[in-house]
Design a protein around this motif. Structure first.
Motif, PDB file in Angstrom:
ATOM      1  N   LEU A 193       0.632  -1.323   0.077  1.00 13.89           N
ATOM      2  CA  LEU A 193       0.035  -0.030   0.150  1.00 13.89           C
ATOM      3  C   LEU A 193       0.805   1.237   0.011  1.00 13.89           C
ATOM      4  CD1 LEU A 193      -2.650   1.656   0.406  1.00 13.89           C
ATOM      5  CD2 LEU A 193      -2.411   1.058   2.765  1.00 13.89           C
ATOM      6  N   GLU A 194       1.767   1.369   0.759  1.00 13.88           N
ATOM      7  CA  GLU A 194       2.392   2.780   1.048  1.00 13.88           C
ATOM      8  C   GLU A 194       3.371   3.058   0.090  1.00 13.88           C
ATOM      9  OE1 GLU A 194       1.756   4.754   3.069  1.00 13.88           O
ATOM     10  OE2 GLU A 194       0.570   3.402   4.271  1.00 13.88           O
ATOM     11  N   PRO A 195       4.135   2.089  -0.817  1.00 17.52           N
ATOM     12  CA  PRO A 195       4.959   2.445  -1.876  1.00 17.52           C
ATOM     13  C   PRO A 195       4.002   2.774  -3.123  1.00 17.52           C
ATOM     14  CG  PRO A 195       5.834   0.531  -0.912  1.00 17.52           C
ATOM     15  CD  PRO A 195       4.695   0.765  -0.139  1.00 17.52           C
ATOM     16  N   TYR A 196       3.045   2.135  -3.365  1.00 23.52           N
ATOM     17  CA  TYR A 196       1.755   2.444  -4.266  1.00 23.52           C
ATOM     18  C   TYR A 196       1.131   3.888  -3.892  1.00 23.52           C
ATOM     19  CZ  TYR A 196       1.976  -2.096  -6.841  1.00 23.52           C
ATOM     20  OH  TYR A 196       2.406  -3.348  -7.313  1.00 23.52           O
ATOM     21  N   ARG A 197       0.923   4.269  -2.702  1.00 24.48           N
ATOM     22  CA  ARG A 197       0.284   5.545  -2.654  1.00 24.48           C
ATOM     23  C   ARG A 197       1.362   6.386  -2.865  1.00 24.48           C
ATOM     24  NH1 ARG A 197      -0.111   9.125   1.247  1.00 24.48           N
ATOM     25  NH2 ARG A 197      -2.255  10.156   1.662  1.00 24.48           N
ATOM     26  N   LEU A 198       2.711   6.290  -2.494  1.00 25.29           N
ATOM     27  CA  LEU A 198       3.660   7.391  -2.515  1.00 25.29           C
ATOM     28  C   LEU A 198       3.586   7.636  -4.141  1.00 25.29           C
ATOM     29  CD1 LEU A 198       6.127   9.101  -1.847  1.00 25.29           C
ATOM     30  CD2 LEU A 198       7.653   7.113  -2.170  1.00 25.29           C
ATOM     31  N   GLU A 240      -6.320   0.953  -8.663  1.00 25.17           N
ATOM     32  CA  GLU A 240      -7.167   1.200  -7.403  1.00 25.17           C
ATOM     33  C   GLU A 240      -6.770   2.288  -6.437  1.00 25.17           C
ATOM     34  OE1 GLU A 240     -10.829   0.932  -5.874  1.00 25.17           O
ATOM     35  OE2 GLU A 240     -10.239   0.054  -7.918  1.00 25.17           O
ATOM     36  N   ILE A 241      -5.462   2.197  -6.071  1.00 26.37           N
ATOM     37  CA  ILE A 241      -5.087   2.954  -5.144  1.00 26.37           C
ATOM     38  C   ILE A 241      -4.739   4.606  -5.807  1.00 26.37           C
ATOM     39  CG2 ILE A 241      -2.836   3.453  -3.729  1.00 26.37           C
ATOM     40  CD1 ILE A 241      -2.558   0.512  -3.419  1.00 26.37           C
ATOM     41  N   GLU A 242      -4.738   4.516  -6.964  1.00 27.17           N
ATOM     42  CA  GLU A 242      -4.553   5.495  -7.557  1.00 27.17           C
ATOM     43  C   GLU A 242      -5.809   6.408  -7.609  1.00 27.17           C
ATOM     44  OE1 GLU A 242      -1.826   7.003 -11.592  1.00 27.17           O
ATOM     45  OE2 GLU A 242      -3.518   5.541 -11.805  1.00 27.17           O
ATOM     46  N   THR A 244      -6.197   8.043  -4.333  1.00 24.06           N
ATOM     47  CA  THR A 244      -5.284   9.156  -3.550  1.00 24.06           C
ATOM     48  C   THR A 244      -5.780  10.414  -4.097  1.00 24.06           C
ATOM     49  OG1 THR A 244      -3.627   7.236  -3.692  1.00 24.06           O
ATOM     50  CG2 THR A 244      -2.875   9.720  -3.903  1.00 24.06           C
ATOM     51  N   PRO A 245      -5.735  11.333  -3.409  1.00 23.21           N
ATOM     52  CA  PRO A 245      -6.123  12.868  -3.444  1.00 23.21           C
ATOM     53  C   PRO A 245      -4.944  13.492  -4.389  1.00 23.21           C
ATOM     54  CG  PRO A 245      -6.424  12.384  -1.182  1.00 23.21           C
ATOM     55  CD  PRO A 245      -5.582  11.212  -1.972  1.00 23.21           C
ATOM     56  N   ASP A 246      -5.654  14.217  -5.444  1.00 22.47           N
ATOM     57  CA  ASP A 246      -4.631  14.937  -6.321  1.00 22.47           C
ATOM     58  C   ASP A 246      -3.822  14.056  -7.235  1.00 22.47           C
ATOM     59  OD1 ASP A 246      -5.717  17.168  -5.222  1.00 22.47           O
ATOM     60  OD2 ASP A 246      -4.313  17.230  -3.722  1.00 22.47           O
ATOM     61  N   ALA A 247      -4.068  12.657  -7.159  1.00 18.03           N
ATOM     62  CA  ALA A 247      -3.032  11.854  -8.145  1.00 18.03           C
ATOM     63  C   ALA A 247      -3.287  12.097  -9.683  1.00 18.03           C
ATOM     64  CB  ALA A 247      -3.696  10.406  -7.642  1.00 18.03           C
TER      65      ALA A 247
END
Length: 370
Positions: free
Chosen positions: A245-250, A277-279, A282-285
Motif C-alpha cells: 500500500l505505502e509504496p503504491y500510495r507514494l 485502484e490505489i491511484e 489518492t487525492p490529487d493523483a
C-alpha cells in the motif's frame, strides 16, 4: 529481434546499471577483471554510449549510504563481492555530458538527506541535460544507513519483510509519508528560481520571479528557498514500488512513473489493478506511467541461461531471490514476452536489471534492441 519489432516510441526500454551486475556473485563470473575499473568515469560512460547507440531509452543509477550486502540490512565480510558505489549525481553528470542517452534516472535517498541539497543537485543535472533527468526518491529501510550519516534511527525492514506487503506498510508507513512530503518540498523548491528569471538583456536577474518557497510552514521539511541554482527544466519523478500500500500510495501521489516488481504470486495484471485502484483513492493523483522492473539472466538458449544462473548461484553459495521476477531465457524469448506485456497490459515500458555486466547487458543491447 530489432528495436522496430516493438514499434519505436510505444514501449520504452531502460537498462539498470549496477556495479558488475545485479546478481551478488556477478563479480566472480564477469569479464571485468580490474576492480578499480568499476569506479571510473570511463566505465559508466562506455555503458551510457552503448545504451544510447542501441536505442535504449534510459539508464538508471542506484544510490546507497551503506555498503551492499548479500542479506538485506546485515553487514558481511565478503571479499569477493562488489561493494561501494560512485555517487549517482556525479555519475549522472558524466553520462549527461559525455553520452547521448535520452534519460538518466538518478536514485537519491530521501530519508537521510536534505531536500534543499537534493533539489539543487538535480537542478544542476537538469542544466547539463535539460529534459533528460529523472529523479527516483529512495526511502531508506536499512537501519545501517542512519548509522553511516549519524541521522535518527528509522524502522528497520527485515529481509523477509520485502515479500510481505502488510509488513512493508506497517513498518514503513511514516517513512513513506515523509517521502511524499519530501518530494513535494523539492518540487516547490524547483519553482523558486526558474531559469526564465535570468536574462541576457540589460537586467541580469528578474527578482520578482525568484521567491521563497510557499511551503515554509512545514514541520518536517521547512526548506525556505529560494534555490541557489536556476531550474532549466523540471525533472520527472519515478518511484520503485514493491507490491504494498505505502509504496503504491507514494507513487500515485507524487510520481510521473512507477516501476512495479512482478512475481509468481503477484503477476503484472494483479499489480496493475492494485496500483490503479490505489491511484483512484489518492487525492490529487495524476495518471502515472507504469513500467515493469525485471531482473534478467540471458543465454544463447534457454538451457544456457539456466546453466548461467546455476553457476551464479553456486558461486554465491545461495539461490538468488531478488525483490522482483527473474527472467531466465533467450533475448528473443524476452522480446516476445515484452511485446506481450505491452499488448495485453498496456505497460509504458520496462526496466531490465542485467544479472552480470557485461554478459547480460550485451545481450540486451545486441540482441534485444538492435
Amino acid at each position: 529481434m530489432k528495436r522496430d519489432s516493438m514499434s519505436p516510441g510505444s514501449f520504452r526500454l531502460g537498462l539498470a546499471l549496477e556495479g558488475t551486475g545485479w546478481h551478488p556473485a556477478s563479480w566472480l563470473l564477469s569479464s571485468v577483471t580490474d576492480a578499480e575499473e568499476v569506479f571510473t568515469g570511463g566505465y559508466w560512460t562506455n555503458w551510457g554510449r552503448a545504451a544510447a547507440s542501441a536505442g535504449i531509452d534510459f539508464v538508471t543509477l542506484e544510490d546507497g549510504l551503506s555498503l551492499q550486502t548479500d542479506r538485506f540490512g546485515t553487514a558481511d565480510q565478503a571479499h569477493d563481492r562488489v561493494r561501494g558505489r560512485l555517487d549517482p549525481v556525479v555519475t549522472a553528470a558524466v553520462l549527461l555530458a559525455t553520452t547521448d542517452i535520452s534519460e538518466v534516472v538518478v536514485s537519491r535517498n530521501v530519508t537521510h538527506t536534505n531536500p534543499f541539497h537534493v533539489a539543487a543537485q538535480l537542478a544542476s543535472l537538469a542544466a547539463i541535460g535539460p529534459g533528460r533527468v529523472v529523479w527516483r526518491p529512495q526511502v531508506s529501510a536499512d537501519a545501517r544507513d542512519a548509522t553511516v550519516v549519524g541521522g535518527p534511527a528509522t524502522p528497520q525492514l527485515q529481509a523477509e519483510d520485502v515479500y510481505v506487503p502488510t509488513r512493508i506498510a506497517r513498518r514503513l508507513r511514516d517513512l513513506f509519508r515523509d517521502a511524499e512530503d519530501y518530494v513535494r518540498t523539492v518540487r516547490e523548491l524547483w519553482r523558486t528560481f526558474p531559469a526564465e528569471s535570468l536574462s541576457s538583456g540589460d537586467t541580469f536577474l528578474h527578482r520578482d520571479m525568484v521567491a521563497p518557497s510557499r511551503l515554509t510552514g512545514r514541520e518536517r521539511y521547512p526548506a525556505a528557498g529560494p534555490l541557489t541554482v536556476p531550474v532549466a527544466s523540471t525533472p520527472k519523478v519515478a518511484v520503485l514500488a514493491h507490491h504494498a500500500l505505502e509504496p503504491y500510495r507514494l507513487a500515485a501521489a507524487v510520481a510521473d512513473r512507477v516501476f512495479v516488481t512482478p512475481s509468481d504470486e503477484h503477476p503484472i495484471p494483479v499489480l496493475l489493478a492494485a496500483f490503479r485502484e490505489i491511484e483512484k483513492l489518492t487525492p490529487d493523483a495524476t495518471g502515472t506511467e507504469v513500467y515493469a522492473d525485471v531482473a534478467v539472466v540471458l543465454g544463447d538458449t534457454d538451457e544456457h541461461a539456466e546453466s548461467r544462473l546455476a553457476r551464479l548461484n553456486d558461486a554465491a553459495g545461495f539461490v538468488w531471490v531478488p525483490d522482483t521476477h527473474v527472467f531466465v531465457g533467450t533475448a528473443d524469448r524476452l522480446t516476445h514476452e515484452l511485446a506481450r506485456w505491452r499488448e495485453q497490459f498496456g505497460l509504458t515500458g520496462v526496466r531490465l536489471r542485467p544479472a552480470v555486466l557485461p554478459d547480460d547487458a550485451d545481450r540486451i543491447i545486441q540482441k534485444l534492441v538492435w
